[in-house]
Motif scaffolding. Structure first.
Motif, mmCIF file in Angstrom:
data_model
loop_
_atom_site.group_PDB
_atom_site.id
_atom_site.type_symbol
_atom_site.label_atom_id
_atom_site.label_comp_id
_atom_site.label_asym_id
_atom_site.label_seq_id
_atom_site.Cartn_x
_atom_site.Cartn_y
_atom_site.Cartn_z
ATOM 1 N N PRO A 6 0.829 -1.215 0.000
ATOM 2 C CA PRO A 6 0.000 0.000 0.000
ATOM 3 C C PRO A 6 0.862 1.264 0.000
ATOM 4 O O PRO A 6 1.978 1.270 0.512
ATOM 5 N N ARG A 7 0.332 2.301 -0.580
ATOM 6 C CA ARG A 7 0.967 3.622 -0.622
ATOM 7 C C ARG A 7 2.326 3.622 -1.312
ATOM 8 O O ARG A 7 3.228 4.380 -0.951
ATOM 9 N N THR A 8 2.481 2.784 -2.340
ATOM 10 C CA THR A 8 3.722 2.802 -3.114
ATOM 11 C C THR A 8 3.495 3.283 -4.539
ATOM 12 O O THR A 8 4.442 3.383 -5.307
ATOM 13 N N TYR A 9 2.271 3.590 -4.894
ATOM 14 C CA TYR A 9 1.940 4.110 -6.219
ATOM 15 C C TYR A 9 1.273 5.462 -6.031
ATOM 16 O O TYR A 9 0.175 5.558 -5.499
ATOM 17 N N VAL A 10 1.956 6.519 -6.430
ATOM 18 C CA VAL A 10 1.440 7.873 -6.262
ATOM 19 C C VAL A 10 1.006 8.372 -7.634
ATOM 20 O O VAL A 10 1.782 8.346 -8.583
ATOM 21 N N THR A 11 -0.231 8.835 -7.727
ATOM 22 C CA THR A 11 -0.757 9.266 -9.013
ATOM 23 C C THR A 11 -1.661 10.474 -8.848
ATOM 24 O O THR A 11 -2.160 10.743 -7.760
ATOM 25 N N HIS A 12 -1.868 11.178 -9.932
ATOM 26 C CA HIS A 12 -2.794 12.314 -9.938
ATOM 27 C C HIS A 12 -4.209 11.853 -10.221
ATOM 28 O O HIS A 12 -5.117 12.671 -10.346
ATOM 29 N N GLY A 13 -4.405 10.547 -10.342
ATOM 30 C CA GLY A 13 -5.723 10.029 -10.688
ATOM 31 C C GLY A 13 -5.981 10.241 -12.166
ATOM 32 O O GLY A 13 -5.075 10.157 -12.979
ATOM 33 N N TYR A 14 -7.192 10.550 -12.508
ATOM 34 C CA TYR A 14 -7.528 10.742 -13.915
ATOM 35 C C TYR A 14 -7.660 12.212 -14.272
ATOM 36 O O TYR A 14 -8.363 12.577 -15.196
ATOM 37 N N GLN A 15 -6.963 13.071 -13.542
ATOM 38 C CA GLN A 15 -7.040 14.497 -13.817
ATOM 39 C C GLN A 15 -6.274 14.884 -15.074
ATOM 40 O O GLN A 15 -6.527 15.916 -15.654
ATOM 41 N N GLY A 16 -5.307 14.071 -15.490
ATOM 42 C CA GLY A 16 -4.526 14.377 -16.678
ATOM 43 C C GLY A 16 -3.628 15.589 -16.486
ATOM 44 O O GLY A 16 -3.409 16.365 -17.396
ATOM 45 N N THR A 17 -3.094 15.747 -15.306
ATOM 46 C CA THR A 17 -2.326 16.922 -14.963
ATOM 47 C C THR A 17 -0.926 16.869 -15.572
ATOM 48 O O THR A 17 -0.096 16.080 -15.155
ATOM 49 N N LEU A 18 -0.672 17.716 -16.565
ATOM 50 C CA LEU A 18 0.659 17.788 -17.157
ATOM 51 C C LEU A 18 1.637 18.381 -16.151
ATOM 52 O O LEU A 18 1.343 19.361 -15.478
ATOM 53 N N GLY A 19 2.796 17.753 -16.046
ATOM 54 C CA GLY A 19 3.830 18.278 -15.178
ATOM 55 C C GLY A 19 3.790 17.770 -13.756
ATOM 56 O O GLY A 19 4.615 18.166 -12.934
ATOM 57 N N TYR A 20 2.901 16.893 -13.436
ATOM 58 C CA TYR A 20 2.755 16.392 -12.073
ATOM 59 C C TYR A 20 3.873 15.421 -11.684
ATOM 60 O O TYR A 20 4.372 15.456 -10.564
ATOM 61 N N GLY A 21 4.281 14.568 -12.603
ATOM 62 C CA GLY A 21 5.115 13.415 -12.273
ATOM 63 C C GLY A 21 6.478 13.702 -11.695
ATOM 64 O O GLY A 21 6.811 13.223 -10.608
ATOM 65 N N SER A 39 9.647 7.980 -11.878
ATOM 66 C CA SER A 39 8.662 8.874 -12.491
ATOM 67 C C SER A 39 8.560 8.520 -13.973
ATOM 68 O O SER A 39 9.578 8.403 -14.657
ATOM 69 N N ILE A 40 7.345 8.358 -14.462
ATOM 70 C CA ILE A 40 7.111 8.073 -15.877
ATOM 71 C C ILE A 40 6.306 9.227 -16.439
ATOM 72 O O ILE A 40 5.213 9.525 -15.953
ATOM 73 N N THR A 41 6.857 9.895 -17.446
ATOM 74 C CA THR A 41 6.226 11.106 -17.968
ATOM 75 C C THR A 41 6.506 11.274 -19.455
ATOM 76 O O THR A 41 7.414 10.645 -19.998
ATOM 77 N N GLY A 42 5.746 12.110 -20.090
ATOM 78 C CA GLY A 42 6.002 12.475 -21.476
ATOM 79 C C GLY A 42 6.888 13.707 -21.535
ATOM 80 O O GLY A 42 7.102 14.395 -20.537
ATOM 81 N N ASP A 43 7.392 14.007 -22.723
ATOM 82 C CA ASP A 43 8.291 15.146 -22.859
ATOM 83 C C ASP A 43 7.602 16.469 -22.558
ATOM 84 O O ASP A 43 8.160 17.341 -21.901
ATOM 85 N N GLY A 44 6.371 16.635 -22.982
ATOM 86 C CA GLY A 44 5.640 17.865 -22.707
ATOM 87 C C GLY A 44 5.362 18.041 -21.229
ATOM 88 O O GLY A 44 5.581 19.113 -20.656
ATOM 89 N N GLY A 45 4.898 16.981 -20.581
ATOM 90 C CA GLY A 45 4.642 17.050 -19.152
ATOM 91 C C GLY A 45 5.908 17.289 -18.360
ATOM 92 O O GLY A 45 5.911 18.037 -17.379
ATOM 93 N N PHE A 46 7.006 16.673 -18.795
ATOM 94 C CA PHE A 46 8.271 16.872 -18.110
ATOM 95 C C PHE A 46 8.702 18.338 -18.144
ATOM 96 O O PHE A 46 9.235 18.864 -17.168
ATOM 97 N N LEU A 47 8.445 19.009 -19.267
ATOM 98 C CA LEU A 47 8.836 20.412 -19.391
ATOM 99 C C LEU A 47 8.199 21.302 -18.328
ATOM 100 O O LEU A 47 8.788 22.289 -17.911
ATOM 101 N N PHE A 48 7.002 20.965 -17.905
ATOM 102 C CA PHE A 48 6.331 21.766 -16.888
ATOM 103 C C PHE A 48 7.127 21.798 -15.588
ATOM 104 O O PHE A 48 7.048 22.763 -14.836
ATOM 105 N N GLY A 49 7.865 20.738 -15.301
ATOM 106 C CA GLY A 49 8.637 20.682 -14.058
ATOM 107 C C GLY A 49 10.130 20.582 -14.285
ATOM 108 O O GLY A 49 10.870 20.271 -13.356
ATOM 109 N N ALA A 50 10.587 20.850 -15.503
ATOM 110 C CA ALA A 50 12.013 20.691 -15.811
ATOM 111 C C ALA A 50 12.902 21.578 -14.960
ATOM 112 O O ALA A 50 14.045 21.222 -14.677
#
Length: 117
Positions: A6-21, A39-50
């Motif tokens: 338990p509590r080993t998978y952290v997610t934003h749920g289904y909000q689709g929040t870019l940059g969260y990861g 952390s598993i993310t796309g390039d666009g989402g990664f840019l939000f927190g780069a």
């Protein structure tokens, strides 16, 4: 990827929040320094927190980040395609992660590993 505790998978749920990861992974690692954090993310989402790369390097926060390069703000693009009959605007990105030139992570003294072909 299975999660057995338990509590080993952290997610934003289904909000689709870019940059969260990536920033969230750093926070999880600081809270649980003894755990492996991925952390598993796309390039666009990664840019939000780069910009958080500087914090990770400065404070030696060691996480594993997998960045999928689809040259887009993927969640936004998908939503636009679904809602507007395939029309998209301002969702495409170009050459953010290139194997032909030094990446931002290399310039910040982070480690980038790619699978061998």
């Amino acid at each position: 990827m299975p999660f057995y505790r338990p509590r080993t998978y952290v997610t934003h749920g289904y909000q689709g929040t870019l940059g969260y990861g990536f920033p969230t992974a750093l926070g999880v690692k600081v809270a649980h320094p003894d755990k492996q954090v991925i952390s598993i993310t796309g390039d666009g989402g990664f840019l939000f927190g780069a910009s958080e790369l500087a914090i990770a390097v400065q404070h030696r926060i060691a996480t594993v980040t997998l960045i999928f390069n689809n040259n887009a703000y993927g969640n936004v693009k998908r939503s636009q395609i679904q809602k507007y009959g395939g029309r998209v605007i301002a969702t495409d990105l170009h050459n953010l992660i290139s194997s032909n030139s030094p990446s931002a992570t290399e310039r910040l003294a982070c480690v980038r590993k790619r699978p061998k072909p």
